[in-house]
Design a protein around this motif. Structure first.
Motif, mmCIF file in Angstrom:
data_model
loop_
_atom_site.group_PDB
_atom_site.id
_atom_site.type_symbol
_atom_site.label_atom_id
_atom_site.label_comp_id
_atom_site.label_asym_id
_atom_site.label_seq_id
_atom_site.Cartn_x
_atom_site.Cartn_y
_atom_site.Cartn_z
ATOM 1 N N SER A 1 24.748 40.848 41.557
ATOM 2 C CA SER A 1 24.760 42.144 42.554
ATOM 3 C C SER A 1 26.172 42.243 43.677
ATOM 4 O O SER A 1 26.655 43.363 43.117
ATOM 5 C CB SER A 1 23.637 41.476 43.508
ATOM 6 O OG SER A 1 22.202 41.474 42.009
ATOM 7 N N VAL A 2 26.688 40.825 43.348
ATOM 8 C CA VAL A 2 27.173 41.771 44.986
ATOM 9 C C VAL A 2 29.083 41.454 43.732
ATOM 10 O O VAL A 2 29.985 42.668 44.860
ATOM 11 C CB VAL A 2 27.888 39.335 45.821
ATOM 12 C CG1 VAL A 2 29.684 39.969 46.379
ATOM 13 C CG2 VAL A 2 26.588 39.087 46.174
ATOM 14 N N VAL A 3 28.995 40.945 42.874
ATOM 15 C CA VAL A 3 30.785 41.606 41.924
ATOM 16 C C VAL A 3 30.083 43.055 41.225
ATOM 17 O O VAL A 3 31.088 43.927 41.481
ATOM 18 C CB VAL A 3 30.703 40.558 41.000
ATOM 19 C CG1 VAL A 3 31.484 41.464 40.004
ATOM 20 C CG2 VAL A 3 31.171 39.099 41.133
ATOM 21 N N LEU A 4 28.915 43.378 41.068
ATOM 22 C CA LEU A 4 28.823 44.714 40.676
ATOM 23 C C LEU A 4 28.866 45.407 41.982
ATOM 24 O O LEU A 4 29.976 47.222 42.115
ATOM 25 C CB LEU A 4 27.270 44.665 40.971
ATOM 26 C CG LEU A 4 26.643 45.971 39.827
ATOM 27 C CD1 LEU A 4 27.926 46.724 38.607
ATOM 28 C CD2 LEU A 4 25.513 46.453 39.782
ATOM 29 N N VAL A 5 28.087 44.929 43.086
ATOM 30 C CA VAL A 5 28.482 46.473 44.354
ATOM 31 C C VAL A 5 30.500 46.157 44.236
ATOM 32 O O VAL A 5 31.265 47.178 45.272
ATOM 33 C CB VAL A 5 27.762 45.854 45.195
ATOM 34 C CG1 VAL A 5 28.427 46.132 46.787
ATOM 35 C CG2 VAL A 5 26.953 45.945 45.314
ATOM 36 N N ALA A 6 30.646 44.712 44.645
ATOM 37 C CA ALA A 6 32.843 45.308 44.743
ATOM 38 C C ALA A 6 33.128 45.855 43.755
ATOM 39 O O ALA A 6 34.327 47.105 44.693
ATOM 40 C CB ALA A 6 32.813 43.506 44.568
ATOM 41 N N MET A 7 33.064 45.647 42.836
ATOM 42 C CA MET A 7 33.540 46.820 41.658
ATOM 43 C C MET A 7 33.207 48.686 41.921
ATOM 44 O O MET A 7 33.815 48.764 41.763
ATOM 45 C CB MET A 7 32.711 46.563 40.093
ATOM 46 C CG MET A 7 33.276 45.491 40.208
ATOM 47 S SD MET A 7 35.823 45.269 39.397
ATOM 48 C CE MET A 7 35.565 45.807 38.440
ATOM 49 N N GLY A 8 31.988 48.577 42.283
ATOM 50 C CA GLY A 8 31.609 49.446 42.597
ATOM 51 C C GLY A 8 32.736 50.452 43.479
ATOM 52 O O GLY A 8 32.967 51.340 43.706
ATOM 53 N N ALA B 1 23.797 49.178 37.513
ATOM 54 C CA ALA B 1 25.367 49.483 36.852
ATOM 55 C C ALA B 1 25.310 50.877 37.321
ATOM 56 O O ALA B 1 25.453 51.811 37.376
ATOM 57 C CB ALA B 1 25.342 48.904 36.204
ATOM 58 N N VAL B 2 23.551 51.819 36.603
ATOM 59 C CA VAL B 2 23.336 52.697 35.986
ATOM 60 C C VAL B 2 23.412 53.701 37.427
ATOM 61 O O VAL B 2 23.630 54.838 38.299
ATOM 62 C CB VAL B 2 22.129 53.159 35.369
ATOM 63 C CG1 VAL B 2 21.329 54.375 35.357
ATOM 64 C CG2 VAL B 2 22.104 52.340 34.352
ATOM 65 N N LEU B 3 22.625 53.741 38.397
ATOM 66 C CA LEU B 3 22.495 53.831 39.694
ATOM 67 C C LEU B 3 24.051 53.587 40.504
ATOM 68 O O LEU B 3 24.036 54.476 41.041
ATOM 69 C CB LEU B 3 21.868 52.661 40.339
ATOM 70 C CG LEU B 3 20.416 52.944 40.030
ATOM 71 C CD1 LEU B 3 18.928 51.514 41.042
ATOM 72 C CD2 LEU B 3 19.857 54.329 40.449
ATOM 73 N N VAL B 4 24.756 52.691 40.784
ATOM 74 C CA VAL B 4 25.605 52.375 41.427
ATOM 75 C C VAL B 4 26.781 53.074 40.978
ATOM 76 O O VAL B 4 27.850 54.068 41.605
ATOM 77 C CB VAL B 4 26.178 50.743 41.285
ATOM 78 C CG1 VAL B 4 28.405 50.668 42.061
ATOM 79 C CG2 VAL B 4 25.742 50.004 42.098
ATOM 80 N N PHE B 5 26.771 53.459 39.859
ATOM 81 C CA PHE B 5 28.230 54.152 38.928
ATOM 82 C C PHE B 5 27.749 55.767 38.784
ATOM 83 O O PHE B 5 28.355 56.260 38.828
ATOM 84 C CB PHE B 5 28.634 53.721 37.557
ATOM 85 C CG PHE B 5 29.336 52.815 37.973
ATOM 86 C CD1 PHE B 5 30.518 52.644 38.789
ATOM 87 C CD2 PHE B 5 28.839 51.013 37.616
ATOM 88 C CE1 PHE B 5 31.876 51.206 38.794
ATOM 89 C CE2 PHE B 5 29.521 49.967 38.027
ATOM 90 C CZ PHE B 5 30.765 49.873 38.841
ATOM 91 N N ALA B 6 26.138 55.984 38.148
ATOM 92 C CA ALA B 6 25.937 57.400 37.745
ATOM 93 C C ALA B 6 25.141 58.357 38.903
ATOM 94 O O ALA B 6 25.030 59.353 39.302
ATOM 95 C CB ALA B 6 24.825 57.144 36.982
#
Length: 348
Positions: A152-159, A59-64
């Motif tokens: 991981s898939v849900v995190l990417v979709a939310m990103g 999440a740090v990488l995807v959002f920051a």
């Protein structure tokens, strides 16, 4: 006192406080949704966890740092799942926990590098697998897909959803090759040789690095000759059309005045677009149906700051606006060439 706030500034190039606050909010929402969906799929009675710790690092990488190659969807999903599978493989054959931990992380790095999905939290996923105990070993290969793959898939979709709402691009799109690159003083192979000479790996793609270096060239030129503004070099006698004029009228004006672009004005006199022969090849009843989004700039903008926008092959002229947003001139590619000649001949 002045030195203390600087210690808290983000160390990432280009990072701003606004971006960091957005990252905090995005990670908060994404982890809550990821945990909730994992809980629904796994179920309250299952022994498997519904959320794994490495997803927090993802999440740090995807959002920051969404522009990082390490934050791309394939890196997040492929890196975490592949690393977990490596950890499961090590766990099946190596029973010494110390050796297994090292082999899992080292193997994960090798596998992610081979499949071009390097993702730092993948190392944590591999390590979590070998030290996870009976719950992980009992789940077998399923653990790599539920919960790790699912998280991981849900995190990417939310990103993707969050960055879309925030006005950012995710997945990050590498800039397209344009004529400006071919006219730059360096080439892609120069970047490759420089990276090889430095001998270090950097968390930025080669394409993004090339764009950054070309923008540095532009900003250096603006710094040296920033006193020359768009208002100084623009054409003040602007031939224009309204959005209700016919395409035939616009075509006649372009040919009569030997122009490539005309600004299109709305009923209130505001610039609503531009039109050229390229747009006029399409059938339409009025110019407003054919107008492209305008490239605009304020009258006090340094003229040389327009060099990249007018050399990337997409725009032939910039519409210059006064302090109240009204049309006051045009800077064409020819005007910019004159400005560059003046800048290069004037003493620095």
């Amino acid at each position: 006192m002045g030195r203390i706030p600087r210690r808290f500034r983000p160390i990432l190039a280009g990072a701003t406080l606004r971006d960091r606050l957005y990252a905090c909010g995005g990670a908060l929402a994404a982890l809550c949704v990821t945990a909730l969906l994992g809980y629904v799929v796994v179920g309250p009675e299952a022994a498997l966890p519904f959320l794994v710790a490495p997803v927090g690092a993802s999440a740090v990488l995807v959002f920051a740092v969404p522009a990082s190659p390490l934050a791309r969807p394939w890196s997040v999903v492929g890196g975490n799942v592949l690393s977990t599978l490596v950890g499961l493989g090590v766990l099946a054959f190596v029973h010494d926990p110390f050796l297994a931990a090292g082999l899992a992380v080292g193997g994960a790095i090798a596998a992610m590098s081979l499949f071009r999905c390097l993702h730092p939290p993948g190392g944590a996923a591999a390590l979590t697998t070998v030290i996870g105990g009976s719950v992980v070993s009992a789940a077998g290969p399923l653990f790599a897909f539920v919960p790790v793959g699912l998280n991981s898939v849900v995190l990417v979709a939310m990103g993707w959803l969050f960055h879309r709402l925030a006005g950012h691009a995710y997945p990050h799109r590498a800039p397209r090759t344009d004529p400006a690159e071919r006219r730059s003083r360096f080439r892609a192979e120069d970047v490759d040789r420089a990276l090889a000479e430095v001998g270090e790996a950097f968390d930025i793609s080669r394409e993004d690095l090339g764009v950054l270096l070309r923008e540095v060239e532009t900003q250096a030129l603006v710094r040296r000759h920033g006193e020359l503004t768009a208002g100084d070099v623009m054409s003040r006698e602007v031939v224009r059309v309204t959005m209700h004029d016919t395409p035939e009228t616009a075509r006649a004006l372009l040919l009569a005045h030997d122009l490539r672009t005309l600004p299109v004005l709305g009923p209130d006199g505001a610039v609503v677009g531009t039109v050229g022969l390229r747009e006029l090849v399409r059938p339409a009843t009025c110019v407003g149906e054919l107008a492209s989004p305008p490239l605009t700039a304020p009258v006090d903008l340094p003229a040389l700051a327009l060099s990249r926008a007018l050399s990337d092959g997409r725009a032939h002229a910039a519409v210059i606006l006064d302090t109240e947003g009204g049309l006051c001139g045009m800077v064409t590619q020819t005007d910019l060439i004159v400005a560059l000649c003046r800048a290069l001949t004037d003493p620095v």
